[in-house]
Design a protein around this motif. Structure first.
Motif, PDB file in Angstrom:
ATOM      1  N   VAL A 119     -62.138 -22.383 -11.469  1.00  0.00           N
ATOM      2  CA  VAL A 119     -61.519 -21.889 -12.599  1.00  0.00           C
ATOM      3  C   VAL A 119     -60.846 -20.617 -11.193  1.00  0.00           C
ATOM      4  O   VAL A 119     -59.368 -19.557 -11.879  1.00  0.00           O
ATOM      5  CB  VAL A 119     -62.127 -21.077 -12.955  1.00  0.00           C
ATOM      6  CG1 VAL A 119     -62.879 -21.717 -14.132  1.00  0.00           C
ATOM      7  CG2 VAL A 119     -63.296 -19.874 -12.144  1.00  0.00           C
ATOM      8  N   PRO A 121     -57.400 -21.106  -9.753  1.00  0.00           N
ATOM      9  CA  PRO A 121     -55.856 -20.538 -10.131  1.00  0.00           C
ATOM     10  C   PRO A 121     -55.989 -19.842 -11.377  1.00  0.00           C
ATOM     11  O   PRO A 121     -54.841 -19.043 -11.016  1.00  0.00           O
ATOM     12  CB  PRO A 121     -55.477 -22.315 -10.895  1.00  0.00           C
ATOM     13  CG  PRO A 121     -56.417 -23.340  -9.261  1.00  0.00           C
ATOM     14  CD  PRO A 121     -58.063 -22.472  -9.670  1.00  0.00           C
ATOM     15  N   SER A 122     -56.975 -20.270 -12.614  1.00  0.00           N
ATOM     16  CA  SER A 122     -56.845 -18.752 -13.925  1.00  0.00           C
ATOM     17  C   SER A 122     -56.804 -17.563 -13.350  1.00  0.00           C
ATOM     18  O   SER A 122     -56.102 -16.690 -13.721  1.00  0.00           O
ATOM     19  CB  SER A 122     -57.658 -19.800 -14.539  1.00  0.00           C
ATOM     20  OG  SER A 122     -57.366 -21.460 -14.951  1.00  0.00           O
ATOM     21  N   LEU A 123     -57.758 -17.530 -12.375  1.00  0.00           N
ATOM     22  CA  LEU A 123     -57.789 -15.930 -12.626  1.00  0.00           C
ATOM     23  C   LEU A 123     -56.525 -15.596 -11.345  1.00  0.00           C
ATOM     24  O   LEU A 123     -56.471 -14.207 -11.830  1.00  0.00           O
ATOM     25  CB  LEU A 123     -59.096 -16.126 -11.067  1.00  0.00           C
ATOM     26  CG  LEU A 123     -59.855 -14.558 -10.457  1.00  0.00           C
ATOM     27  CD1 LEU A 123     -59.666 -13.567 -11.591  1.00  0.00           C
ATOM     28  CD2 LEU A 123     -60.763 -14.694  -9.247  1.00  0.00           C
ATOM     29  N   CYS A 124     -55.726 -16.267  -9.722  1.00  0.00           N
ATOM     30  CA  CYS A 124     -54.973 -15.811  -9.602  1.00  0.00           C
ATOM     31  C   CYS A 124     -53.830 -15.993 -10.065  1.00  0.00           C
ATOM     32  O   CYS A 124     -52.676 -15.022 -10.544  1.00  0.00           O
ATOM     33  CB  CYS A 124     -54.186 -16.879  -8.526  1.00  0.00           C
ATOM     34  SG  CYS A 124     -55.723 -16.672  -7.558  1.00  0.00           S
ATOM     35  N   ALA A 125     -53.532 -16.768 -11.183  1.00  0.00           N
ATOM     36  CA  ALA A 125     -52.679 -16.670 -12.827  1.00  0.00           C
ATOM     37  C   ALA A 125     -52.526 -15.388 -13.557  1.00  0.00           C
ATOM     38  O   ALA A 125     -51.995 -14.106 -14.034  1.00  0.00           O
ATOM     39  CB  ALA A 125     -52.402 -17.754 -13.322  1.00  0.00           C
ATOM     40  N   ALA A 126     -53.866 -14.652 -13.345  1.00  0.00           N
ATOM     41  CA  ALA A 126     -53.992 -13.668 -14.260  1.00  0.00           C
ATOM     42  C   ALA A 126     -53.856 -12.429 -13.431  1.00  0.00           C
ATOM     43  O   ALA A 126     -53.459 -11.258 -14.015  1.00  0.00           O
ATOM     44  CB  ALA A 126     -55.578 -13.382 -14.545  1.00  0.00           C
ATOM     45  N   TRP A 304     -62.779  -9.441 -15.101  1.00  0.00           N
ATOM     46  CA  TRP A 304     -61.938 -11.095 -15.042  1.00  0.00           C
ATOM     47  C   TRP A 304     -63.583 -12.101 -15.337  1.00  0.00           C
ATOM     48  O   TRP A 304     -63.871 -13.055 -16.032  1.00  0.00           O
ATOM     49  CB  TRP A 304     -60.723 -11.427 -14.783  1.00  0.00           C
ATOM     50  CG  TRP A 304     -60.741 -12.827 -15.049  1.00  0.00           C
ATOM     51  CD1 TRP A 304     -59.659 -12.635 -15.973  1.00  0.00           C
ATOM     52  CD2 TRP A 304     -60.758 -14.106 -14.810  1.00  0.00           C
ATOM     53  NE1 TRP A 304     -59.068 -14.172 -16.239  1.00  0.00           N
ATOM     54  CE2 TRP A 304     -59.749 -15.125 -15.401  1.00  0.00           C
ATOM     55  CE3 TRP A 304     -61.260 -14.255 -14.255  1.00  0.00           C
ATOM     56  CZ2 TRP A 304     -59.739 -15.895 -14.957  1.00  0.00           C
ATOM     57  CZ3 TRP A 304     -61.702 -16.108 -13.920  1.00  0.00           C
ATOM     58  CH2 TRP A 304     -61.068 -16.988 -14.074  1.00  0.00           C
ATOM     59  N   ASN A 308     -65.160 -14.062 -18.095  1.00  0.00           N
ATOM     60  CA  ASN A 308     -65.610 -15.547 -18.020  1.00  0.00           C
ATOM     61  C   ASN A 308     -66.845 -16.189 -17.213  1.00  0.00           C
ATOM     62  O   ASN A 308     -66.564 -17.241 -17.286  1.00  0.00           O
ATOM     63  CB  ASN A 308     -64.003 -16.110 -17.035  1.00  0.00           C
ATOM     64  CG  ASN A 308     -62.828 -15.014 -17.741  1.00  0.00           C
ATOM     65  OD1 ASN A 308     -61.939 -16.522 -18.509  1.00  0.00           O
ATOM     66  ND2 ASN A 308     -62.145 -14.828 -17.466  1.00  0.00           N
TER      67      ASN A 308
END
Length: 311
Positions: A119, A121-126, A304, A308
């Protein structure tokens, strides 16, 4: 004259050569100054002569080992150096991209590889405006680490606060591959682990997680239940799980880390339904903010991760 009221226009005519003059003055050599300026020495020498002719004053005195400043050259340097030096430094700062705020998250290798990296990449995108860094250790130290802003660590569960929360408790079950389960029908007997290879994570004494020894003690007091055959050891939990998936033996599976493997069927519970205990300890993966005065960005990353992973 129209240029009298336009000092920038006048300066613009000479700005490049004046900058080269200061470079020559600092170096004391035309050859070195030409190298730094990316010019040939004859070309730099010609530009200095043109500047002297335009100003009507001699600025440099050629000597055997370089150049020296004339009285007019010293006066011009004194007038320009503080201001052009500051302007050059300011322009260099302007050209450099602004450094992004970095948030360092420290955790153990097992949590990083099996739970966090999928996950990440999702954290970086956020948080595209932040630089997020993952620092992994086999067993993160409990004390404060200047490198880390957040820490995720297996430790005794504590009361939650604005700076600390439990992502999930330590719940552990015995797991193996479907092929290993099919090849060992003895797992359905009352003494299921007797003589079977047990895959374990090597750790120093007192590691804050279940080992085969204390997990089996929790499972039951009978000696045959606490048994087991060959011990296969790895110093990485990721390797423990891979070995179990390859059918090398039975491993301890931490819920929250191996859930995706159970969902896909890569791993299955090793013990029969009657003994398929998920033993829970008083430990859990705790998320902590380490900064004494965390800013809004750090608090947002903390929230976050909490939202998550908790459950």
């Amino acid at each position: 004259m129209p240029d009298i009221d336009n000092p920038y226009g006048i300066f613009a005519r000479y700005s490049a050569d004046l900058s080269l003059f200061l470079l020559v003055a600092d170096c004391g050599q035309l050859s070195r100054a030409a190298e730094l300026a990316g010019l040939s020495q004859p070309r730099l020498s010609q530009r200095m002569k043109s500047l002297e002719e335009a100003l009507g004053k001699g600025l440099l005195r050629r000597e055997r080992r370089g150049v020296a400043l004339t009285r007019d050259g010293q006066a011009l340097r004194a007038a320009l150096a503080p201001h052009l030096g500051e302007a050059a430094a300011g322009f260099a700062r302007f050209q450099r991209p602004a450094r992004r705020r970095t948030v360092v998250i420290e955790t153990d290798l097992a949590f990083a590889s099996l739970r966090f990296l999928p996950v990440f990449p999702s954290l970086c995108a956020a948080f595209p405006e932040l630089g997020l860094s993952l620092l992994t250790r086999q067993l993160p130290e409990a004390g404060a680490d200047r490198e880390a802003d957040l820490r995720i660590r297996m430790e005794p569960r504590q009361e939650e606060s604005e700076r600390t929360c439990c992502l999930f408790p330590e719940r552990v079950m015995a797991v193996c591959s479907p092929g290993f389960l099919a090849a060992h029908p003895g797992l359905a007997r009352p003494d299921p682990l007797q003589g079977l290879p047990l895959i374990e994570l090597t750790s120093e004494h007192g590691a804050p997680w279940f080992t085969w020894s204390n997990w089996l003690e929790q499972l039951g007091p009978e000696p045959e239940v606490r048994g087991g055959g060959e011990r296969i050891s790895f110093n990485s939990y990721d390797h423990v799980i891979q070995a179990a998936e390859k059918g090398l033996g039975v491993a301890l599976g931490w819920r929250g880390l191996i859930d995706s493997r159970l969902e896909t069927g890569a791993l299955v519970p090793a013990l029969p339904a009657a003994a398929r205990a998920e033993i829970e300890s008083g430990h859990g993966y705790m998320l902590r903010m380490l900064a004494r005065q965390p800013g809004e960005e750090l608090r947002a990353v903390y929230a976050w991760i909490r939202d998550n992973f908790s459950g």
